[in-house]
Design an enzyme around this catalytic site. Structure first.
Site, PDB file in Angstrom:
ATOM      1  CB  SER A 189      -0.966  -0.033   1.185  1.00  0.00           C
ATOM      2  OG  SER A 189      -1.982   0.941   1.026  1.00  0.00           O
ATOM      3  CG  ASP A 257     -15.829 -19.294 -10.094  1.00  0.00           C
ATOM      4  OD1 ASP A 257     -14.623 -19.448 -10.353  1.00  0.00           O
ATOM      5  OD2 ASP A 257     -16.406 -19.914  -9.191  1.00  0.00           O
ATOM      6  CG  ASP A 260     -10.338 -19.923 -13.948  1.00  0.00           C
ATOM      7  OD1 ASP A 260     -11.519 -20.319 -13.951  1.00  0.00           O
ATOM      8  OD2 ASP A 260      -9.646 -19.867 -12.911  1.00  0.00           O
ATOM      9  CG  ASP A 264     -11.335 -21.285  -8.509  1.00  0.00           C
ATOM     10  OD1 ASP A 264     -12.092 -20.389  -8.953  1.00  0.00           O
ATOM     11  OD2 ASP A 264     -10.108 -21.278  -8.711  1.00  0.00           O
ATOM     12  CB  VAL A 266     -11.051 -17.288  -7.119  1.00  0.00           C
ATOM     13  CG1 VAL A 266     -10.037 -16.211  -7.493  1.00  0.00           C
ATOM     14  CG2 VAL A 266     -11.008 -17.547  -5.618  1.00  0.00           C
ATOM     15  CG  ASP A 400      -6.491  -3.542  -3.501  1.00  0.00           C
ATOM     16  OD1 ASP A 400      -7.292  -2.893  -2.815  1.00  0.00           O
ATOM     17  OD2 ASP A 400      -5.259  -3.409  -3.418  1.00  0.00           O
ATOM     18  CG  HIS A 439      -5.367  -2.715   0.188  1.00  0.00           C
ATOM     19  ND1 HIS A 439      -4.745  -2.281  -0.953  1.00  0.00           N
ATOM     20  CD2 HIS A 439      -4.867  -1.947   1.202  1.00  0.00           C
ATOM     21  CE1 HIS A 439      -3.915  -1.295  -0.659  1.00  0.00           C
ATOM     22  NE2 HIS A 439      -3.968  -1.083   0.641  1.00  0.00           N
TER      23      HIS A 439
END
Length: 511
Positions: A189, A257, A260, A264, A266, A400, A439
């Site tokens: 950060s 999701d 890809d 999962d 994500v 983030d 983040h």
């Protein structure tokens, strides 16, 4: 990072016998003479004997405990390179089993205090480690200290970290009788920004730099924070209730999701996700499982770039997958002070300035000129850092919600252009993107990893990292590992074995 690491061994060094330093060796540092710097404390701390001041940054469970720390020499100092400077910093040095290296550690936001968990982690790994309050006292959201104190702004921008580094290494040399063999920076950060500034402005300070989620485009990041914060305040209908953020997040995952090849929970690369919140439009009235037309418009703008009234794009938007933490930017009742305080106290220099009156067409370009590369760390020419032999690892979480992840890609691409191409850049600078990570840490994707150890291998052994294994924890148990691949490569499932095991993935060029 939250994993507890064992102290690193000294690379390439064989010691005939361990070196131990007595309390008297530490106490002698009280009389050490340093330029513009006064030693205010030099004490030997017994193993497990450090107690942090009340009210400071808490240590994260599983990171390291103060009770587990070895005996160390604690030195506190104050540097005054200008009449209005008062830069406080601390250096912690293990009394035994020093790995021969120095580690500078970073801060977050506008925070004006020494971060003891960062010192504890570095010490637990055998480093002589330093941290600074960046020259002022404040909370992470508060820049009111900057009003009428341009020298303190300069300290915050870059001078405090440089002074801590130079004087910190002198303290280390005085204690051990020799200078550090290698010096590393580790921050995220604002700490990531500090690392990039060191590479750009003081390329000889560090051999290796870890810069996570860097807040390096400060003038535009803070403006974008105001811009996003104003979206739900335009009309009462524009606000998205906090209880709808998980609903939007679930819809984004359902849409993207599996892009890809595996489902999962994500989103692997949100840039491939074309989720449109219009799909969530309420058919009639309002309800918990839909968005009104005004709320759809707010969500669309959050995903899109921040723009001026004239339509000039000045900062990337948040990515699909970040919705669970939208409350930080959209929670109201005013834009987050972490952004507006820059324009209140440094640009307008008026504590009564109202962020709702911000003129993005005028204020952002003026801030760029006013800052003139002081807080901003955008210089893509890292020739001197590379020539010094420096190595840089930058990482950023795709989910983030505080600093849009595209910001790091934009900076990396600017360096590639300035340094003559990707191959020449990858010789010293590598970027790693973390799917599902928030983040600096946290999130639904694997988000606990060690970027410093591979950096040491790169600097000291020439082994450039192609991937970094990250873990996801539920409670104290690892339930998923996944490789973070050197950008622009991405992790792809090999087709066999558990999708929760990093060994079953390979880093490949994106589709």
């Amino acid at each position: 990072m939250r994993r507890k690491f064992q102290p690193a061994l000294i690379a390439g060094m064989i010691l005939a016998a361990p070196q131990h330093f007595a309390a008297a060796d530490c106490q002698k540092l009280a009389s050490l003479k340093l330029a513009d710097t006064t030693i205010t404390l030099a004490e030997s701390v017994p193993a497990g004997g450090f107690a942090p001041p009340a009210g400071g940054v808490p240590i994260m469970p599983g990171l390291v405990s103060y009770k587990s720390l070895p005996a160390f020499c604690r030195v506190a100092a104050t540097a005054k390179p200008s009449r209005d400077s008062e830069i406080k910093f601390e250096v912690w040095m293990p009394e035994a089993n020093w790995n021969g290296k120095f580690e500078g550690t970073g801060n977050g936001g506008w925070l004006g205090e020494i971060i003891y968990p960062a010192l504890a982690l570095g010490l637990s790994r055998g480093f002589a480690v330093a941290n600074t309050d960046t020259g002022h006292t404040s909370g992470v959201m508060d820049a009111s200290w900057a009003l009428g104190h341009p020298e303190k702004v300069t300290d915050f921008a870059y001078r405090a970290v440089h002074e801590m580094t130079v004087q910190g290494k002198a303290i280390v040399a005085a204690y051990y009788g020799k200078s550090p063999s290698y010096s590393y920076w580790n921050g995220c950060s604002s700490g990531g920004k500090q690392g990039l500034k060191e590479a750009q402005k003081f390329p000889g300070d560090y051999n290796g730099i870890v810069a996570g989620a860097p807040a390096n485009y400060w003038t535009h990041l803070t403006a974008a924070t105001v811009w996003v914060g104003l979206l739900p305040l335009k009309t009462p209908a524009s606000a998205i209730p906090a209880e709808k953020f998980p609903f939007i997040h679930k819809a984004a995952l359902q849409a993207c999701d599996a892009l890809d090849g595996i489902k999962d929970g994500v989103i692997d690369d949100p840039r491939n996700c074309h989720f449109d919140p219009q799909a969530l439009l309420c058919k009639a009235g309002d309800a918990p499982d839909c968005l009104t037309a005004a709320q759809v418009e707010t969500a669309r703008k959050v995903y899109g770039p921040a723009t001026t009234a004239k339509g000039v794009k000045f900062f990337p938007g948040l990515e699909p997958g970040s919705e669970l933490v939208w409350g930080f930017m959209l929670g109201g009742p005013e834009p987050s002070r972490i952004g507006s305080d820059y324009y209140t106290y440094i640009i307008h220099q008026d504590p009564h300035w109202d962020p709702r009156t911000m003129d993005f067409d005028k204020d952002v370009p003026f801030a760029d000129k006013f800052d003139h590369g002081a807080i901003n760390a955008m210089d893509p020419n890292l020739t001197a850092f590379k020539a010094h032999g420096g190595k840089l690892i930058m990482y950023h979480g795709w989910a983030d919600a505080l600093i849009p992840s595209q910001n790091s890609i934009n900076y990396y691409n600017s360096v590639v252009k300035a340094m003559g191409g990707a191959q020449k850049t990858d010789d010293f600078f590598r970027l790693f993107m973390a799917p599902g990570m928030g983040h600096c840490f946290g999130g639904e994707g694997p988000n606990v990893f060690d970027a410093l150890a591979p950096l040491e291998q790169w600097v000291e052994k020439g082994n450039a990292p192609e991937s970094i294994v990250a873990s996801h924890f539920t409670a104290s148990n690892v339930d998923r590992t996944r490789p973070l691949c050197v950008y622009p490569k991405v992790a792809r499932y090999n087709g066999t074995g558990s999708t929760d095991q990093a060994a079953n993935f390979s880093c490949k060029a994106p589709d």
